[in-house]
Design a protein around this motif. Structure first.
Motif, PDB file in Angstrom:
ATOM      1  N   TYR A 130      50.592  24.353  85.284  1.00 36.49           N
ATOM      2  CA  TYR A 130      50.253  25.781  85.296  1.00 36.49           C
ATOM      3  C   TYR A 130      51.037  26.510  86.382  1.00 36.49           C
ATOM      4  CZ  TYR A 130      47.575  30.085  85.608  1.00 36.49           C
ATOM      5  OH  TYR A 130      47.214  31.411  85.635  1.00 36.49           O
ATOM      6  N   ARG A 134      53.618  29.540  85.828  1.00 32.68           N
ATOM      7  CA  ARG A 134      53.415  30.819  86.523  1.00 32.68           C
ATOM      8  C   ARG A 134      54.620  31.183  87.367  1.00 32.68           C
ATOM      9  NH1 ARG A 134      48.648  31.564  90.876  1.00 32.68           N
ATOM     10  NH2 ARG A 134      50.167  30.355  92.086  1.00 32.68           N
ATOM     11  N   HIS A 137      57.232  32.899  85.544  1.00 33.51           N
ATOM     12  CA  HIS A 137      56.791  34.188  84.997  1.00 33.51           C
ATOM     13  C   HIS A 137      56.609  34.127  83.476  1.00 33.51           C
ATOM     14  CE1 HIS A 137      57.591  35.876  88.949  1.00 33.51           C
ATOM     15  NE2 HIS A 137      58.816  35.383  88.895  1.00 33.51           N
ATOM     16  N   ILE A 139      53.498  33.393  82.135  1.00 34.77           N
ATOM     17  CA  ILE A 139      52.095  33.641  81.793  1.00 34.77           C
ATOM     18  C   ILE A 139      52.012  34.840  80.851  1.00 34.77           C
ATOM     19  CG2 ILE A 139      49.828  34.258  82.699  1.00 34.77           C
ATOM     20  CD1 ILE A 139      50.644  31.424  83.344  1.00 34.77           C
ATOM     21  N   TYR A 218      47.385  29.938  78.918  1.00 33.81           N
ATOM     22  CA  TYR A 218      48.494  30.801  79.341  1.00 33.81           C
ATOM     23  C   TYR A 218      48.479  32.199  78.727  1.00 33.81           C
ATOM     24  CZ  TYR A 218      50.422  26.273  80.771  1.00 33.81           C
ATOM     25  OH  TYR A 218      50.607  25.038  81.330  1.00 33.81           O
TER      26      TYR A 218
END
Length: 290
Positions: A130, A134, A137, A139, A218
């Motif tokens: 995760y 993240r 970028h 997400i 996500y």
């Protein structure tokens, strides 16, 4: 012609096998037929026989409702983009990674193979993955459903073993004619590997189509939901996500759930027959070396 007569024991075993396989087939098919029948039945028909295998009071109201809803259309679009885009990336990376390692064209190939196989036994974990997504970028982007699973070790091993079964003499002949490595790969090796490629393509397609956990983790925007996320919401009794308020009381939640399940699994069921003839051959040839 010599006919070998079966003994009573062999005949009895054959009968038992047929009975067991028939029961397995019934157990496997019944849930599918039940869901299909409920999705095409009215509320009153469902109440009369919840265990039906044929529709009671045939009605397509549930399908009309969900197919007329923008949310299901956008979810379908997102799922198709993830599936098709993912397949292109998945198969391309798998082929271009497996070929040089299958033909020992890379220095340190054993070390690379160890690193790849290592990922089958140990994963990075949910939280580190995760954090990586993240940091990139991704997400609330459909790329988050494609790039983290761009290549899987199991499919890589199947294709690598399949490539190893192709005689080197074919490549040597192409080299004599002046063909380069990429031309040999795409013009000779790939066409000869249709069974293996069809197998991993089916695996990737099913995986991408059913990608639920990643989508839940996500994706935040409803307009970027995939069909799996939408199905989860419908099954958890949020049927009002799809039904028109004017007909919500006429279509029972169970019918909506079953209709959504059918709409979700139908594309994969339609694709499978076209790949079936390659499927078993690809599994057998790609699973064993030599």
């Amino acid at each position: 012609n010599v006919h070998v007569k079966k003994s009573r024991v062999e005949t009895a075993l054959d009968i038992i096998n047929y009975i067991v396989l028939t029961l397995i087939a019934i157990v496997t098919l019944y849930p599918i037929l039940n869901v299909l029948a409920i999705s095409m039945s009215t509320y009153a028909g469902y109440l009369r026989n919840p265990a039906m295998v044929l529709p009671m009071d045939f009605s397509l109201a549930a399908y009309k409702s969900i197919l007329a809803t923008p949310l299901i259309l956008s979810s379908y679009k997102n799922t198709i983009l993830v599936t098709l885009g993912g397949i292109v990336i998945n198969v391309t990376l798998t082929v271009t990674t497996a070929y040089p390692l299958a033909k020992d064209k890379v220095r340190g190939s054993r070390g690379l193979m160890f690193g790849i196989i290592f990922t089958m036994m140990f994963g990075g974990g949910m939280i580190p993955t995760y954090l990586v997504v993240r940091s990139l970028h991704l997400i609330d982007s459909l790329w988050a459903l494609i790039l983290p699973g761009a290549i899987t070790t199991t499919n890589f091993v199947i294709i690598k073993n399949f490539f190893e079964s192709i005689p080197d003499s074919l490549e040597d002949s192409a080299k004599i004619d002046g063909a380069g490595a990429l031309r040999i790969l795409w013009m000779i090796v790939v066409p000869l590997s249709k069974p293996g490629l069809a197998t991993v393509t089916l695996f990737y397609a099913v995986s991408n189509w059913n990608r639920l956990f990643d989508a839940v983790m996500y994706i935040n925007s409803r307009n970027k939901w995939t069909i799996s996320v939408l199905l989860k919401e419908i099954i958890t009794d949020n049927s009002d996500l799809l039904a028109d308020p004017s007909v919500i009381n006429q279509i029972m939640p169970k019918t909506m759930q079953c209709a959504t399940i059918v709409v979700t699994i139908l594309p994969i069921m339609l694709v499978y027959p076209f790949l079936q003839r390659y499927f078993m051959k690809g599994i057998m040839l790609g699973a064993v070396k030599g």
